[in-house]
Scaffold this motif. Structure first.
Motif, PDB file in Angstrom:
ATOM      1  N   ARG A  79      11.234  17.992  -9.874  1.00 18.66           N
ATOM      2  CA  ARG A  79      11.283  16.706 -10.083  1.00 18.66           C
ATOM      3  C   ARG A  79      10.546  16.314 -11.588  1.00 18.66           C
ATOM      4  O   ARG A  79      10.750  15.078 -12.076  1.00 18.66           O
ATOM      5  N   TYR A 112      11.706  17.872 -14.495  1.00 13.09           N
ATOM      6  CA  TYR A 112      12.207  18.398 -15.109  1.00 13.09           C
ATOM      7  C   TYR A 112      13.089  17.542 -15.664  1.00 13.09           C
ATOM      8  O   TYR A 112      14.173  16.904 -14.580  1.00 13.09           O
ATOM      9  N   SER A 131      13.731  13.487 -15.898  1.00 12.09           N
ATOM     10  CA  SER A 131      13.299  12.799 -14.223  1.00 12.09           C
ATOM     11  C   SER A 131      12.880  11.747 -13.556  1.00 12.09           C
ATOM     12  O   SER A 131      12.885  11.957 -12.310  1.00 12.09           O
ATOM     13  N   ASN A 190      15.339  15.168  -5.610  1.00 10.22           N
ATOM     14  CA  ASN A 190      14.142  15.673  -6.132  1.00 10.22           C
ATOM     15  C   ASN A 190      13.733  16.462  -4.884  1.00 10.22           C
ATOM     16  O   ASN A 190      13.346  17.471  -4.997  1.00 10.22           O
TER      17      ASN A 190
END
Length: 114
Positions: free
Chosen positions: A29, A31, A52, A72
């Protein structure tokens, strides 16, 4: 970082495919993620990216046809490719940057026939 791409295949022009990329060994989550592609004899190019927090960007050739999104909870990023054209034929890679180094998945072949 491990990235596992899937979903490529052979499709006729005008068709669609959805690529998937499963990420592991990262706090997904946090990145930014991206899809690149490389056609034979050409350089690898950015197709789409997602931050992100969900912000997206697209290369001009795919704007309005491709959609990048992420899950995510499932540690995955997707590329929905619609209205495919023969010039979309390439190996597609998912990618991210971790500690200043870019990481690549193994690539998945997309072939669009005319």
């Amino acid at each position: 970082v491990q990235l596992q791409a899937s979903g490529g295949g052979l499709v006729q022009a005008g068709g669609y495919l959805r690529l998937s990329c499963a990420a592991s060994r990262i706090m997904f989550r946090a990145y930014d993620m991206a899809w690149y592609r490389q056609a034979p004899g050409q350089e690898r190019e950015l197709v789409a990216s997602i931050t992100s927090d969900g912000g997206t960007t697209y290369a001009n050739p795919v704007k309005g046809r491709f959609i990048i999104y992420r899950d995510n909870a499932g540690d995955a990023v997707y590329l929905q490719m619609n209205s495919l054209k023969p010039e979309d034929t390439a190996v597609y890679y998912c990618s991210t940057v971790d500690r200043g180094r870019r990481h690549w998945g193994q690539g998945t072949q997309v072939t669009v026939s005319s």
